[in-house]
Design a protein around this motif. Structure first.
Motif, PDB file in Angstrom:
ATOM      1  N   LEU A 113      -0.725 -55.890  66.863  1.00 33.59           N
ATOM      2  CA  LEU A 113      -1.469 -55.992  65.605  1.00 33.59           C
ATOM      3  C   LEU A 113      -1.959 -54.632  65.134  1.00 33.59           C
ATOM      4  CD1 LEU A 113      -3.466 -59.304  66.191  1.00 33.59           C
ATOM      5  CD2 LEU A 113      -1.344 -58.972  64.893  1.00 33.59           C
ATOM      6  N   GLN A 114      -2.358 -53.799  66.066  1.00 34.77           N
ATOM      7  CA  GLN A 114      -2.784 -52.444  65.712  1.00 34.77           C
ATOM      8  C   GLN A 114      -1.620 -51.668  65.085  1.00 34.77           C
ATOM      9  OE1 GLN A 114      -6.061 -51.199  66.193  1.00 34.77           O
ATOM     10  NE2 GLN A 114      -5.279 -49.592  64.858  1.00 34.77           N
ATOM     11  N   ALA A 115      -0.461 -51.757  65.697  1.00 39.89           N
ATOM     12  CA  ALA A 115       0.716 -51.029  65.207  1.00 39.89           C
ATOM     13  C   ALA A 115       1.178 -51.535  63.841  1.00 39.89           C
ATOM     14  CB  ALA A 115       1.853 -51.140  66.217  1.00 39.89           C
ATOM     15  N   GLU A 116       1.118 -52.828  63.640  1.00 39.09           N
ATOM     16  CA  GLU A 116       1.637 -53.425  62.402  1.00 39.09           C
ATOM     17  C   GLU A 116       0.682 -53.288  61.219  1.00 39.09           C
ATOM     18  OE1 GLU A 116       4.420 -55.320  59.963  1.00 39.09           O
ATOM     19  OE2 GLU A 116       4.680 -54.651  62.031  1.00 39.09           O
ATOM     20  N   PHE A 117      -0.627 -53.454  61.452  1.00 37.47           N
ATOM     21  CA  PHE A 117      -1.574 -53.550  60.335  1.00 37.47           C
ATOM     22  C   PHE A 117      -2.612 -52.428  60.265  1.00 37.47           C
ATOM     23  CE2 PHE A 117      -0.299 -57.943  61.439  1.00 37.47           C
ATOM     24  CZ  PHE A 117       0.401 -58.235  60.273  1.00 37.47           C
ATOM     25  N   ASN A 118      -2.703 -51.598  61.296  1.00 37.72           N
ATOM     26  CA  ASN A 118      -3.707 -50.537  61.329  1.00 37.72           C
ATOM     27  C   ASN A 118      -5.070 -51.060  60.848  1.00 37.72           C
ATOM     28  OD1 ASN A 118      -4.715 -47.961  61.758  1.00 37.72           O
ATOM     29  ND2 ASN A 118      -4.233 -47.303  59.670  1.00 37.72           N
ATOM     30  N   PRO A 119      -5.580 -52.080  61.511  1.00 37.84           N
ATOM     31  CA  PRO A 119      -6.808 -52.724  61.029  1.00 37.84           C
ATOM     32  C   PRO A 119      -8.053 -51.864  61.212  1.00 37.84           C
ATOM     33  CG  PRO A 119      -6.201 -53.614  63.164  1.00 37.84           C
ATOM     34  CD  PRO A 119      -5.097 -52.671  62.756  1.00 37.84           C
ATOM     35  N   ARG A 120      -9.024 -52.082  60.339  1.00 36.83           N
ATOM     36  CA  ARG A 120     -10.316 -51.410  60.501  1.00 36.83           C
ATOM     37  C   ARG A 120     -11.187 -52.195  61.474  1.00 36.83           C
ATOM     38  NH1 ARG A 120     -10.720 -53.947  55.701  1.00 36.83           N
ATOM     39  NH2 ARG A 120     -12.510 -55.319  55.417  1.00 36.83           N
ATOM     40  N   GLU A 121     -10.834 -53.452  61.713  1.00 36.81           N
ATOM     41  CA  GLU A 121     -11.536 -54.281  62.690  1.00 36.81           C
ATOM     42  C   GLU A 121     -10.507 -55.166  63.389  1.00 36.81           C
ATOM     43  OE1 GLU A 121     -14.711 -57.973  62.729  1.00 36.81           O
ATOM     44  OE2 GLU A 121     -14.699 -56.621  61.007  1.00 36.81           O
ATOM     45  N   LEU A 122     -10.565 -55.192  64.710  1.00 38.32           N
ATOM     46  CA  LEU A 122      -9.658 -56.035  65.485  1.00 38.32           C
ATOM     47  C   LEU A 122     -10.360 -56.481  66.756  1.00 38.32           C
ATOM     48  CD1 LEU A 122      -6.893 -57.326  66.013  1.00 38.32           C
ATOM     49  CD2 LEU A 122      -6.176 -55.143  67.036  1.00 38.32           C
ATOM     50  N   GLU A 123     -10.447 -57.779  66.925  1.00 39.79           N
ATOM     51  CA  GLU A 123     -11.047 -58.356  68.126  1.00 39.79           C
ATOM     52  C   GLU A 123     -10.093 -59.426  68.655  1.00 39.79           C
ATOM     53  OE1 GLU A 123     -15.169 -60.553  69.543  1.00 39.79           O
ATOM     54  OE2 GLU A 123     -14.758 -60.292  67.414  1.00 39.79           O
ATOM     55  N   VAL A 124      -9.685 -59.274  69.896  1.00 42.38           N
ATOM     56  CA  VAL A 124      -8.799 -60.243  70.546  1.00 42.38           C
ATOM     57  C   VAL A 124      -9.537 -60.770  71.768  1.00 42.38           C
ATOM     58  CG1 VAL A 124      -6.562 -60.627  71.634  1.00 42.38           C
ATOM     59  CG2 VAL A 124      -6.765 -58.956  69.772  1.00 42.38           C
ATOM     60  N   VAL A 125      -9.804 -62.075  71.776  1.00 44.24           N
ATOM     61  CA  VAL A 125     -10.578 -62.693  72.847  1.00 44.24           C
ATOM     62  C   VAL A 125      -9.728 -63.745  73.546  1.00 44.24           C
ATOM     63  CG1 VAL A 125     -12.629 -64.058  73.397  1.00 44.24           C
ATOM     64  CG2 VAL A 125     -12.736 -62.318  71.591  1.00 44.24           C
ATOM     65  N   ASP A 126      -9.594 -63.611  74.862  1.00 44.32           N
ATOM     66  CA  ASP A 126      -8.937 -64.627  75.683  1.00 44.32           C
ATOM     67  C   ASP A 126      -9.973 -65.714  75.938  1.00 44.32           C
ATOM     68  OD1 ASP A 126      -7.767 -66.233  77.597  1.00 44.32           O
ATOM     69  OD2 ASP A 126      -7.202 -64.596  78.919  1.00 44.32           O
ATOM     70  N   ASP A 127      -9.812 -66.843  75.279  1.00 42.48           N
ATOM     71  CA  ASP A 127     -10.756 -67.955  75.342  1.00 42.48           C
ATOM     72  C   ASP A 127     -10.254 -69.063  76.262  1.00 42.48           C
ATOM     73  OD1 ASP A 127     -13.166 -69.235  74.519  1.00 42.48           O
ATOM     74  OD2 ASP A 127     -12.027 -70.439  73.077  1.00 42.48           O
ATOM     75  N   SER A 128      -9.316 -68.743  77.112  1.00 39.47           N
ATOM     76  CA  SER A 128      -8.656 -69.746  77.953  1.00 39.47           C
ATOM     77  C   SER A 128      -9.613 -70.508  78.853  1.00 39.47           C
ATOM     78  CB  SER A 128      -7.571 -69.086  78.805  1.00 39.47           C
ATOM     79  OG  SER A 128      -6.650 -68.418  77.979  1.00 39.47           O
ATOM     80  N   GLU A 129     -10.558 -69.815  79.432  1.00 42.48           N
ATOM     81  CA  GLU A 129     -11.456 -70.453  80.401  1.00 42.48           C
ATOM     82  C   GLU A 129     -12.229 -71.619  79.791  1.00 42.48           C
ATOM     83  OE1 GLU A 129     -12.708 -71.466  83.959  1.00 42.48           O
ATOM     84  OE2 GLU A 129     -11.225 -69.906  83.592  1.00 42.48           O
ATOM     85  N   SER A 130     -12.556 -71.531  78.525  1.00 40.14           N
ATOM     86  CA  SER A 130     -13.296 -72.625  77.889  1.00 40.14           C
ATOM     87  C   SER A 130     -12.413 -73.850  77.650  1.00 40.14           C
ATOM     88  CB  SER A 130     -13.933 -72.156  76.577  1.00 40.14           C
ATOM     89  OG  SER A 130     -12.956 -71.891  75.609  1.00 40.14           O
ATOM     90  N   HIS A 131     -11.130 -73.740  77.949  1.00 36.92           N
ATOM     91  CA  HIS A 131     -10.193 -74.853  77.783  1.00 36.92           C
ATOM     92  C   HIS A 131      -9.703 -75.401  79.118  1.00 36.92           C
ATOM     93  CE1 HIS A 131      -9.931 -74.372  73.424  1.00 36.92           C
ATOM     94  NE2 HIS A 131     -10.083 -73.082  73.679  1.00 36.92           N
ATOM     95  N   ARG A 132     -10.358 -75.014  80.197  1.00 36.73           N
ATOM     96  CA  ARG A 132      -9.983 -75.502  81.527  1.00 36.73           C
ATOM     97  C   ARG A 132      -9.965 -77.030  81.511  1.00 36.73           C
ATOM     98  NH1 ARG A 132      -9.722 -73.657  86.724  1.00 36.73           N
ATOM     99  NH2 ARG A 132     -10.488 -71.584  86.185  1.00 36.73           N
ATOM    100  N   GLY A 133      -8.871 -77.606  82.013  1.00 40.75           N
ATOM    101  CA  GLY A 133      -8.725 -79.056  82.062  1.00 40.75           C
ATOM    102  C   GLY A 133      -8.106 -79.657  80.810  1.00 40.75           C
ATOM    103  N   HIS A 134      -7.908 -78.844  79.786  1.00 41.47           N
ATOM    104  CA  HIS A 134      -7.298 -79.332  78.549  1.00 41.47           C
ATOM    105  C   HIS A 134      -5.812 -78.981  78.526  1.00 41.47           C
ATOM    106  CE1 HIS A 134     -11.509 -78.710  76.629  1.00 41.47           C
ATOM    107  NE2 HIS A 134     -11.448 -79.838  77.297  1.00 41.47           N
TER     108      HIS A 134
END
Length: 84
Positions: free
Chosen positions: A11-32
């Protein structure tokens, strides 16, 4: 390289964003559906870039999915918050 890092790098390479946050939220989906041990199955991405100016919500999502390419089929969920 982790999936989180791959997402951030592409995403950084493609869009050169002024803001970028990538969060791995997997743990909150344990059991799903789609959860996998070790995480890296559910992600939240917040991105702000001038490249999205004038694009519809659908066009923005398509652009991000295109930039991520082969990553998308490898993960279970991708929540996107995209703005200019």
């Amino acid at each position: 390289m982790t999936v989180t890092d791959e997402i951030r790098q592409r995403l950084q390479a493609e869009f050169n964003p002024r803001e970028l946050e990538v969060v791995d939220d997997s743990e909150s989906h344990r059991g799903h559906a789609g959860y996998q041990d070790g995480g890296e199955s559910h992600f939240n991405v917040r991105i702000r870039a001038a490249a999205f100016a004038g694009q519809s919500r659908v066009a923005r999502h398509r652009a991000v999915h295109k930039a991520l390419g082969d990553i998308v089929p490898r993960i279970h969920a991708l929540a996107l918050d995209i703005g200019e």
